[in-house]
Enzyme design. Structure first.
Site, PDB file in Angstrom:
ATOM      1  N   ASP A  89       0.851  -1.181   0.000  1.00 54.95           N
ATOM      2  CA  ASP A  89       0.000   0.000   0.000  1.00 54.95           C
ATOM      3  C   ASP A  89       0.894   1.241   0.000  1.00 54.95           C
ATOM      4  O   ASP A  89       2.096   1.158   0.227  1.00 54.95           O
ATOM      5  CB  ASP A  89      -0.969  -0.007   1.178  1.00 54.95           C
ATOM      6  CG  ASP A  89      -0.283  -0.041   2.524  1.00 54.95           C
ATOM      7  OD1 ASP A  89       0.929   0.239   2.581  1.00 54.95           O
ATOM      8  OD2 ASP A  89      -0.938  -0.351   3.522  1.00 54.95           O
ATOM      9  N   SER A  90       0.313   2.387  -0.270  1.00 56.40           N
ATOM     10  CA  SER A  90       1.116   3.590  -0.487  1.00 56.40           C
ATOM     11  C   SER A  90       1.505   4.296   0.800  1.00 56.40           C
ATOM     12  O   SER A  90       2.351   5.183   0.789  1.00 56.40           O
ATOM     13  CB  SER A  90       0.343   4.573  -1.363  1.00 56.40           C
ATOM     14  OG  SER A  90      -0.815   5.027  -0.683  1.00 56.40           O
ATOM     15  N   GLY A  92      -0.820   5.960   2.473  1.00 56.13           N
ATOM     16  CA  GLY A  92      -1.825   7.003   2.649  1.00 56.13           C
ATOM     17  C   GLY A  92      -2.744   6.754   3.832  1.00 56.13           C
ATOM     18  O   GLY A  92      -3.062   7.665   4.601  1.00 56.13           O
ATOM     19  N   ASP A 143      -2.758   8.298  -1.895  1.00 58.14           N
ATOM     20  CA  ASP A 143      -4.076   8.933  -1.848  1.00 58.14           C
ATOM     21  C   ASP A 143      -4.293   9.626  -0.520  1.00 58.14           C
ATOM     22  O   ASP A 143      -3.544   9.432   0.432  1.00 58.14           O
ATOM     23  CB  ASP A 143      -5.178   7.893  -2.077  1.00 58.14           C
ATOM     24  CG  ASP A 143      -5.260   6.887  -0.930  1.00 58.14           C
ATOM     25  OD1 ASP A 143      -4.190   6.492  -0.415  1.00 58.14           O
ATOM     26  OD2 ASP A 143      -6.374   6.485  -0.562  1.00 58.14           O
ATOM     27  N   GLN A 212     -11.664   7.483  -4.155  1.00 55.14           N
ATOM     28  CA  GLN A 212     -12.133   8.103  -2.921  1.00 55.14           C
ATOM     29  C   GLN A 212     -13.491   8.778  -3.187  1.00 55.14           C
ATOM     30  O   GLN A 212     -14.134   8.464  -4.173  1.00 55.14           O
ATOM     31  CB  GLN A 212     -11.085   9.078  -2.396  1.00 55.14           C
ATOM     32  CG  GLN A 212      -9.822   8.406  -1.871  1.00 55.14           C
ATOM     33  CD  GLN A 212     -10.048   7.586  -0.602  1.00 55.14           C
ATOM     34  OE1 GLN A 212     -11.080   7.689   0.061  1.00 55.14           O
ATOM     35  NE2 GLN A 212      -9.083   6.740  -0.255  1.00 55.14           N
ATOM     36  N   GLY A 239     -11.160   4.189   1.546  1.00 56.19           N
ATOM     37  CA  GLY A 239     -12.017   5.008   2.379  1.00 56.19           C
ATOM     38  C   GLY A 239     -13.281   4.327   2.853  1.00 56.19           C
ATOM     39  O   GLY A 239     -14.264   4.994   3.191  1.00 56.19           O
ATOM     40  N   ASP A 289      -8.027  -7.454   1.661  1.00 51.76           N
ATOM     41  CA  ASP A 289      -6.998  -7.607   2.699  1.00 51.76           C
ATOM     42  C   ASP A 289      -7.592  -7.145   4.012  1.00 51.76           C
ATOM     43  O   ASP A 289      -8.494  -6.300   4.043  1.00 51.76           O
ATOM     44  CB  ASP A 289      -5.761  -6.767   2.372  1.00 51.76           C
ATOM     45  CG  ASP A 289      -5.985  -5.292   2.702  1.00 51.76           C
ATOM     46  OD1 ASP A 289      -5.573  -4.840   3.789  1.00 51.76           O
ATOM     47  OD2 ASP A 289      -6.603  -4.581   1.877  1.00 51.76           O
ATOM     48  N   CYS A 327     -12.486 -28.488   9.725  1.00 53.05           N
ATOM     49  CA  CYS A 327     -11.266 -27.803   9.287  1.00 53.05           C
ATOM     50  C   CYS A 327     -10.100 -28.782   9.232  1.00 53.05           C
ATOM     51  O   CYS A 327      -9.931 -29.613  10.127  1.00 53.05           O
ATOM     52  CB  CYS A 327     -10.945 -26.648  10.236  1.00 53.05           C
ATOM     53  SG  CYS A 327      -9.447 -25.735   9.806  1.00 53.05           S
ATOM     54  N   CYS A 329      -6.825 -27.767   9.011  1.00 54.74           N
ATOM     55  CA  CYS A 329      -5.566 -27.073   9.295  1.00 54.74           C
ATOM     56  C   CYS A 329      -4.744 -27.851  10.330  1.00 54.74           C
ATOM     57  O   CYS A 329      -5.251 -28.748  11.007  1.00 54.74           O
ATOM     58  CB  CYS A 329      -5.832 -25.644   9.789  1.00 54.74           C
ATOM     59  SG  CYS A 329      -6.347 -25.521  11.520  1.00 54.74           S
ATOM     60  N   CYS A 332      -6.275 -27.779  13.947  1.00 51.81           N
ATOM     61  CA  CYS A 332      -7.463 -28.619  14.172  1.00 51.81           C
ATOM     62  C   CYS A 332      -7.149 -30.107  14.056  1.00 51.81           C
ATOM     63  O   CYS A 332      -7.832 -30.933  14.664  1.00 51.81           O
ATOM     64  CB  CYS A 332      -8.565 -28.226  13.189  1.00 51.81           C
ATOM     65  SG  CYS A 332      -9.280 -26.599  13.544  1.00 51.81           S
ATOM     66  N   HIS A 358      -4.758 -21.386  12.272  1.00 47.36           N
ATOM     67  CA  HIS A 358      -6.157 -21.764  12.026  1.00 47.36           C
ATOM     68  C   HIS A 358      -6.934 -20.647  11.327  1.00 47.36           C
ATOM     69  O   HIS A 358      -7.618 -20.894  10.331  1.00 47.36           O
ATOM     70  CB  HIS A 358      -6.864 -22.135  13.324  1.00 47.36           C
ATOM     71  CG  HIS A 358      -8.344 -22.245  13.127  1.00 47.36           C
ATOM     72  ND1 HIS A 358      -8.928 -23.351  12.538  1.00 47.36           N
ATOM     73  CD2 HIS A 358      -9.360 -21.357  13.354  1.00 47.36           C
ATOM     74  CE1 HIS A 358     -10.231 -23.149  12.433  1.00 47.36           C
ATOM     75  NE2 HIS A 358     -10.515 -21.956  12.922  1.00 47.36           N
TER      76      HIS A 358
END
Length: 395
Positions: A89-90, A92, A143, A212, A239, A289, A327, A329, A332, A358
């Site tokens: 990311d920038s 901002g 931004d 934005q 935003g 994200d 699950c 993983c 688990c 997990h």
């Protein structure tokens, strides 16, 4: 970077982002490695559980250890031992979150470090320079993140500043490409070989623009149109998830997604609540994200096919069952809820490790199943089922 769509189910879609360092299947979740590490996880473990791309933070890496040092040591991929794609990311949003320590100017943002109070300045060119030296595969334009709530007049000024900065980010990246092109052509000419495509052997970053406009639909539309006129490899909605009511966020998601270019990745920044993700995917977003799976893991909140679980609850004190029987993983397969509760209450480091493994596995597996549902044209049923799991009723 190349992006193509595989299947469409109403507005939701699956696709793939091809980069020099690997393919990212979409809709995709990017684990957040703010300071060059996804907390409590080895890079090899991230790959094993299905992570195809991670996100790192320009602001934090600029302050510590410094982008010049990372560049000297071979770039971010080598520095953190991650061979797959990275999005940076920038900075901002981080500067926005330091509202008491920053001053916005026409040419960028002056701010004080949250670490030692030292004074710094980041503008569009500096943000691009930092990301170029980090060597990420996808860079974000710098931004001005519009706060919530924001008066219409403020949102207009914020939008105009974001558009101006986006144009400067694009020009910086184009100038880098031109310099690389000249260097590559000269190298091939000096070697006596015929010049080939000048970017073939050069690490050219893809650049995403950030929409934005606050909670104002006309400004969101204007922001997108101005960014499309500049031209970017992908487009992100920023935003959002900054304190606004869910329904307002959903209105913007439903409004802006269909206006975004179909042939470019659509990224919804910082949104990771799985109900919110379902709404966004239903409307055609591709990338997400959020720190929710890792942060919640460290706080003892775990995501399961039955809903959220707080592992510290007394009812799990002698529970021999796995956290989630559905699950697969590592956590688990090998440990009981009783043991996970014991580790958490004892403040053992292993608690953070097992909980994070997990939660990230659950998220990445959820996205995999979501892609399958879209491919099979059953996303509507998938969404309804999971909304009932998470909220008790479908939206």
């Amino acid at each position: 970077m190349r992006f193509y769509i595989k299947h469409i189910d109403n507005k939701s879609r699956t696709g793939a982002i091809e980069t020099a360092r690997g393919v990212v299947n979409t809709p995709a979740f990017m684990p957040v490695g703010t300071q060059g590490t996804v907390k409590a996880m080895f890079p090899e473990e991230l790959k094993e559980i299905g992570a195809e791309i991670i996100l790192s933070n320009t602001y934090h890496l600029y302050l510590r250890p410094g982008h010049e040092i990372i560049h000297q040591l071979g770039g971010l991929h080598k520095f953190i031992n991650w061979s797959g794609p990275i999005l940076t990311d920038s900075g901002g949003f981080q500067v926005y979150s330091l509202s008491s320590l920053r001053r916005i100017r026409e040419d960028g943002v002056e701010f004080r470090s949250h670490i030692d109070g030292s004074l710094h300045f980041i503008g569009p060119e500096k943000a691009m320079e930092i990301q170029a030296m980090l060597g990420s595969d996808i860079a974000m334009a710098f931004d001005e993140c519009t706060p919530y709530p924001a008066e219409y007049e403020y949102a207009v000024k914020s939008l105009e500043l974001t558009t101006k900065w986006a144009g400067r980010c694009k020009e910086y990246c184009e100038s880098v490409k031109r310099r690389i092109a000249e260097t590559e052509i000269k190298r091939y000419e000096d070697s006596g070989n015929s010049p080939i495509h000048p970017f073939t052997h050069s690490p050219i970053q893809s650049l995403f623009g950030i929409i934005q406009g606050g909670m104002y639909k006309d400004l969101r539309k204007r922001s997108l149109e101005e960014l499309m006129e500049i031209g970017f490899d992908g487009y992100a909605a920023g935003g959002l998830s900054v304190g606004e009511p869910k329904e307002e966020m959903y209105e913007i998601i439903e409004f802006i997604a269909p206006l975004m270019p179909e042939d470019r990745p659509r990224y919804l920044m910082g949104v990771g609540d799985l109900v919110d993700v379902l709404v966004a995917v239903e409307n055609g977003f591709d990338m997400f994200d959020c720190v929710m799976p890792t942060r919640n893991a460290r706080n003892g909140t775990l995501f399961t096919s039955r809903g959220r679980i707080s592992i510290k609850r007394t009812e799990f004190k002698a529970d021999p069952d796995p956290l989630d029987p559905d699950c697969n993983c590592y956590t688990c397969r090998n440990y009981s809820k009783a043991y996970l509760r014991h580790l958490f209450l004892s403040k053992e480091i292993l608690s953070m490790r097992l909980n994070t493994i997990h939660n990230l596995y659950f998220y990445l597996d959820f996205f995999r199943k979501m892609r399958e549902a879209i491919d099979n044209r059953t996303f509507k049923q998938f969404k309804k089922y999971w909304e009932e799991v998470w909220t008790g009723h479908p939206r």
